[in-house]
Write an enzyme that holds these catalytic residues in place. Structure first.
Site, PDB file in Angstrom:
ATOM      1  N   ASN A 116     -46.297  -1.775  -6.928  1.00 47.63           N
ATOM      2  CA  ASN A 116     -46.808  -2.599  -5.818  1.00 47.63           C
ATOM      3  C   ASN A 116     -47.182  -3.944  -6.403  1.00 47.63           C
ATOM      4  OD1 ASN A 116     -49.532  -2.564  -6.724  1.00 47.63           O
ATOM      5  ND2 ASN A 116     -49.926  -0.646  -5.646  1.00 47.63           N
ATOM      6  N   GLN A 143     -45.572   6.513   4.885  1.00 48.73           N
ATOM      7  CA  GLN A 143     -46.681   6.232   5.804  1.00 48.73           C
ATOM      8  C   GLN A 143     -46.203   5.271   6.886  1.00 48.73           C
ATOM      9  OE1 GLN A 143     -50.599   5.724   3.352  1.00 48.73           O
ATOM     10  NE2 GLN A 143     -48.895   5.085   2.062  1.00 48.73           N
ATOM     11  N   HIS A 196     -47.329   9.582   9.048  1.00 52.49           N
ATOM     12  CA  HIS A 196     -48.155   8.852  10.028  1.00 52.49           C
ATOM     13  C   HIS A 196     -47.423   8.630  11.336  1.00 52.49           C
ATOM     14  CE1 HIS A 196     -51.127   7.074   6.833  1.00 52.49           C
ATOM     15  NE2 HIS A 196     -51.323   8.357   7.064  1.00 52.49           N
ATOM     16  N   CYS A 219     -46.827  10.224  31.512  1.00 52.24           N
ATOM     17  CA  CYS A 219     -46.040  11.380  31.067  1.00 52.24           C
ATOM     18  C   CYS A 219     -45.278  11.959  32.258  1.00 52.24           C
ATOM     19  CB  CYS A 219     -46.999  12.426  30.492  1.00 52.24           C
ATOM     20  SG  CYS A 219     -46.213  13.982  30.115  1.00 52.24           S
ATOM     21  N   ARG A 273     -44.646  -4.160  17.978  1.00 53.17           N
ATOM     22  CA  ARG A 273     -44.314  -3.746  16.599  1.00 53.17           C
ATOM     23  C   ARG A 273     -42.997  -2.979  16.582  1.00 53.17           C
ATOM     24  NH1 ARG A 273     -49.096  -0.614  14.003  1.00 53.17           N
ATOM     25  NH2 ARG A 273     -47.636  -0.505  12.261  1.00 53.17           N
TER      26      ARG A 273
HETATM   27  C1  BV8 Z   1     -57.686  12.006   8.694  1.00 53.55           C
HETATM   28  C2  BV8 Z   1     -51.576   4.002  12.184  1.00 53.55           C
HETATM   29  C3  BV8 Z   1     -58.630  14.160   8.887  1.00 53.55           C
HETATM   30  C4  BV8 Z   1     -50.122   3.938  12.251  1.00 53.55           C
HETATM   31  C5  BV8 Z   1     -52.792   4.182  10.137  1.00 53.55           C
HETATM   32  C6  BV8 Z   1     -64.006   8.830   9.371  1.00 53.55           C
HETATM   33  C7  BV8 Z   1     -63.508   9.735  10.312  1.00 53.55           C
HETATM   34  C8  BV8 Z   1     -62.271  10.320  10.157  1.00 53.55           C
HETATM   35  C9  BV8 Z   1     -61.499  10.022   9.057  1.00 53.55           C
HETATM   36  C10 BV8 Z   1     -62.006   9.117   8.157  1.00 53.55           C
HETATM   37  C11 BV8 Z   1     -63.249   8.527   8.275  1.00 53.55           C
HETATM   38  N1  BV8 Z   1     -63.437   7.696   7.205  1.00 53.55           N
HETATM   39  C12 BV8 Z   1     -62.360   7.731   6.412  1.00 53.55           C
HETATM   40  C13 BV8 Z   1     -61.495   8.581   6.981  1.00 53.55           C
HETATM   41  C14 BV8 Z   1     -60.220   8.906   6.520  1.00 53.55           C
HETATM   42  C15 BV8 Z   1     -59.259   7.860   7.092  1.00 53.55           C
HETATM   43  C16 BV8 Z   1     -59.099   6.818   6.010  1.00 53.55           C
HETATM   44  O1  BV8 Z   1     -58.494   7.111   5.013  1.00 53.55           O
HETATM   45  N2  BV8 Z   1     -59.665   5.612   6.197  1.00 53.55           N
HETATM   46  C17 BV8 Z   1     -59.535   4.608   5.151  1.00 53.55           C
HETATM   47  C18 BV8 Z   1     -59.381   3.233   5.760  1.00 53.55           C
HETATM   48  C19 BV8 Z   1     -60.728   4.734   4.223  1.00 53.55           C
HETATM   49  N3  BV8 Z   1     -58.017   8.572   7.331  1.00 53.55           N
HETATM   50  C20 BV8 Z   1     -57.770   9.059   8.551  1.00 53.55           C
HETATM   51  O2  BV8 Z   1     -58.453   8.895   9.529  1.00 53.55           O
HETATM   52  C21 BV8 Z   1     -56.503   9.907   8.604  1.00 53.55           C
HETATM   53  N4  BV8 Z   1     -56.793  11.167   9.231  1.00 53.55           N
HETATM   54  O3  BV8 Z   1     -58.371  11.740   7.734  1.00 53.55           O
HETATM   55  O4  BV8 Z   1     -57.730  13.211   9.367  1.00 53.55           O
HETATM   56  C22 BV8 Z   1     -59.899  13.990   9.653  1.00 53.55           C
HETATM   57  C23 BV8 Z   1     -59.824  13.911  11.038  1.00 53.55           C
HETATM   58  C24 BV8 Z   1     -61.020  13.812  11.734  1.00 53.55           C
HETATM   59  C25 BV8 Z   1     -62.239  13.765  11.051  1.00 53.55           C
HETATM   60  C26 BV8 Z   1     -62.261  13.811   9.655  1.00 53.55           C
HETATM   61  C27 BV8 Z   1     -61.094  13.925   8.957  1.00 53.55           C
HETATM   62  C28 BV8 Z   1     -55.440   9.172   9.398  1.00 53.55           C
HETATM   63  C29 BV8 Z   1     -54.919   8.017   8.575  1.00 53.55           C
HETATM   64  C30 BV8 Z   1     -53.768   7.313   9.302  1.00 53.55           C
HETATM   65  C31 BV8 Z   1     -54.285   6.063   9.924  1.00 53.55           C
HETATM   66  N5  BV8 Z   1     -53.176   5.338  10.523  1.00 53.55           N
HETATM   67  N6  BV8 Z   1     -52.000   3.448  10.898  1.00 53.55           N
HETATM   68  C32 BV8 Z   1     -49.746   2.476  12.297  1.00 53.55           C
HETATM   69  O5  BV8 Z   1     -50.257   1.759  13.177  1.00 53.55           O
HETATM   70  O6  BV8 Z   1     -48.943   2.093  11.446  1.00 53.55           O
HETATM   71  S1  BV8 Z   1     -53.339   3.526   8.673  1.00 53.55           S
HETATM   72  C33 BV8 Z   1     -52.253   2.461   7.970  1.00 53.55           C
HETATM   73  O7  BV8 Z   1     -52.548   2.532   6.556  1.00 53.55           O
HETATM   74  C34 BV8 Z   1     -50.789   2.787   8.071  1.00 53.55           C
HETATM   75  O8  BV8 Z   1     -50.465   4.094   8.454  1.00 53.55           O
HETATM   76  C35 BV8 Z   1     -50.340   2.541   6.630  1.00 53.55           C
HETATM   77  O9  BV8 Z   1     -49.166   3.116   6.364  1.00 53.55           O
HETATM   78  C36 BV8 Z   1     -51.474   3.132   5.907  1.00 53.55           C
HETATM   79  C37 BV8 Z   1     -51.547   2.860   4.439  1.00 53.55           C
HETATM   80  O10 BV8 Z   1     -51.451   1.465   4.235  1.00 53.55           O
HETATM   81  P1  BV8 Z   1     -50.308   0.962   3.228  1.00 53.55           P
HETATM   82  O11 BV8 Z   1     -49.013   1.457   3.738  1.00 53.55           O
HETATM   83  O12 BV8 Z   1     -50.674   1.326   1.839  1.00 53.55           O
HETATM   84  O13 BV8 Z   1     -50.349  -0.592   3.464  1.00 53.55           O
HETATM   85  P2  BV8 Z   1     -51.358  -1.638   2.796  1.00 53.55           P
HETATM   86  O14 BV8 Z   1     -51.178  -2.927   3.532  1.00 53.55           O
HETATM   87  O15 BV8 Z   1     -52.719  -1.034   2.669  1.00 53.55           O
HETATM   88  O16 BV8 Z   1     -50.818  -1.837   1.294  1.00 53.55           O
HETATM   89  C38 BV8 Z   1     -49.550  -2.442   1.074  1.00 53.55           C
HETATM   90  C39 BV8 Z   1     -49.265  -2.337  -0.398  1.00 53.55           C
HETATM   91  O17 BV8 Z   1     -47.969  -2.854  -0.630  1.00 53.55           O
HETATM   92  C40 BV8 Z   1     -50.200  -3.143  -1.278  1.00 53.55           C
HETATM   93  O18 BV8 Z   1     -50.515  -2.374  -2.434  1.00 53.55           O
HETATM   94  C41 BV8 Z   1     -49.371  -4.367  -1.693  1.00 53.55           C
HETATM   95  O19 BV8 Z   1     -49.681  -4.796  -3.023  1.00 53.55           O
HETATM   96  C42 BV8 Z   1     -48.003  -3.805  -1.672  1.00 53.55           C
HETATM   97  N7  BV8 Z   1     -46.942  -4.759  -1.381  1.00 53.55           N
HETATM   98  C43 BV8 Z   1     -46.932  -5.801  -0.510  1.00 53.55           C
HETATM   99  N8  BV8 Z   1     -45.706  -6.373  -0.527  1.00 53.55           N
HETATM  100  C44 BV8 Z   1     -44.944  -5.681  -1.410  1.00 53.55           C
HETATM  101  C45 BV8 Z   1     -45.724  -4.643  -1.948  1.00 53.55           C
HETATM  102  N9  BV8 Z   1     -45.257  -3.763  -2.865  1.00 53.55           N
HETATM  103  C46 BV8 Z   1     -43.981  -3.915  -3.264  1.00 53.55           C
HETATM  104  N10 BV8 Z   1     -43.161  -4.874  -2.793  1.00 53.55           N
HETATM  105  C47 BV8 Z   1     -43.611  -5.767  -1.866  1.00 53.55           C
HETATM  106  N11 BV8 Z   1     -42.761  -6.735  -1.424  1.00 53.55           N
END
Ligand code: BV8
Length: 259
Positions: free
Chosen positions: A222, A109, A127, A156, A78
């Site tokens: 979006n 993000q 992120h 490391c 990536r």
């Molecule tokens: C946290 C890694 C506190 C980097 C990513 C159980 C245990 C712990 C936490 C959780 C849990 N259950 C839920 C959670 C919370 C969890 C979460 O939110 N889960 C979701 C799935 C429900 N969050 C976490 O774990 C976060 N930490 O909560 O810490 C904590 C800690 C411990 C215990 C409790 C709490 C950490 C979140 C970060 C995860 N890392 N990726 C990488 O590899 O890149 S997630 C991934 O999603 C990326 O980071 C990405 O950026 C992020 C968001 O996605 P989007 O960027 O929105 O992308 P997506 O494809 O979804 O959407 C694209 C959009 O673009 C669409 O709307 C589409 O229509 C639009 N689009 C497409 N093309 C175009 C466009 N728009 C305009 N123009 C275009 N051309």
């Protein structure tokens, strides 16, 4: 068809007025802003990363501990794809808006570094980034991606524990500094522009609501929102590479768009 065009023009004019009068613009971007640079998003139906790979295996510490080689290779691929990609018009327009408003923050993000390469200055990577790695053992940070060597993943140089990308995986806390900067950027803004994010992943997804609660104008672009507006909200369905140039033109029609 002309009704739809008229509606878009009216919405763009409304946004233009808000942006021209803005004191502090805070932008939130997600994978959609890099889609037109050829970087796959996460949740788009066919092409999304999470429709082809299992997030549990590749974007969690547990997944890394189970199979560090596959996770390291996935992020290394990536990273190469991000380096080979070019910022698109959406990245460039956001950098141009930053130059034209009194105060600006860009919360992303994304980990691809394309905002910085397009000239954005105030970028808050909530992120993490593919430009950096850290170790599993003590979070020793390296501000560069190590040269490919024998061992995968590399170790490391300080403590010999395995290196991993400096990105936030599911279940991990966001970097303290970045998160508090993002919260300050939301509190300070009077216009909040969300581009290319599905708004699913917490805690970042909650930023829109925080901006809304303090009365900021909310603009969302979006491919899933409708085309509609209320006095506080503007929804623009369309590709960011097309919508953002229209938005710049509608805001500063007298200044040709240099991007
Ligand atoms: C946290 C890694 C506190 C980097 C990513 C159980 C245990 C712990 C936490 C959780 C849990 N259950 C839920 C959670 C919370 C969890 C979460 O939110 N889960 C979701 C799935 C429900 N969050 C976490 O774990 C976060 N930490 O909560 O810490 C904590 C800690 C411990 C215990 C409790 C709490 C950490 C979140 C970060 C995860 N890392 N990726 C990488 O590899 O890149 S997630 C991934 O999603 C990326 O980071 C990405 O950026 C992020 C968001 O996605 P989007 O960027 O929105 O992308 P997506 O494809 O979804 O959407 C694209 C959009 O673009 C669409 O709307 C589409 O229509 C639009 N689009 C497409 N093309 C175009 C466009 N728009 C305009 N123009 C275009 N051309």
């Amino acid at each position: 068809m002309s009704d739809r065009i008229d509606q878009i023009i009216t919405i763009l004019q409304g946004i233009g007025e808000k942006l021209r009068g803005a004191q502090h613009v805070t932008v939130l971007t997600g994978a959609g802003v890099s889609a037109e640079s050829g970087i796959p998003t996460f949740r788009d139906a066919q092409t999304g990363l999470w429709s082809r790979f299992k997030a549990d295996d590749l974007a969690t510490v547990q997944g890394f501990r189970r199979d560090p080689v596959s996770v390291w290779k996935w992020y290394a691929e990536r990273r190469v794809a991000a380096l080979q990609a070019q910022p698109n018009a959406a990245h460039r327009i956001l950098a141009e808006i930053e130059r034209r408003v009194p105060a600006f923050d860009l919360i992303t993000q994304n980990i691809d570094g394309l905002h910085q390469r397009a000239g954005s200055q105030n970028v808050i990577e909530v992120h993490g980034s593919l430009a950096r790695v850290k170790c599993l053992g003590h979070q020793h940070m390296l501000d560069h991606w190590p040269e490919a060597g024998e061992e995968v993943p590399p170790r490391c140089p300080t403590c010999r524990s395995k290196l991993r990308p400096d990105v936030v995986w599911f279940g991990e806390l966001l970097p303290e500094g970045a998160w508090s900067r993002a919260m300050r950027a939301v509190k300070a803004c009077d216009v909040f522009l969300s581009v290319g994010t599905s708004g699913i992943v917490e805690p970042v997804a909650s930023l829109v609501q925080k901006a809304e609660e303090q009365g900021a104008t909310i603009i969302i672009n979006n491919l899933e929102v409708p085309i509609s507006a209320t006095p506080q909200h503007y929804y623009l369905n369309g590709e960011a590479g097309t919508i953002l140039p229209l938005l710049l033109q509608a805001t500063w029609p007298e200044r040709s768009s240099p991007v």
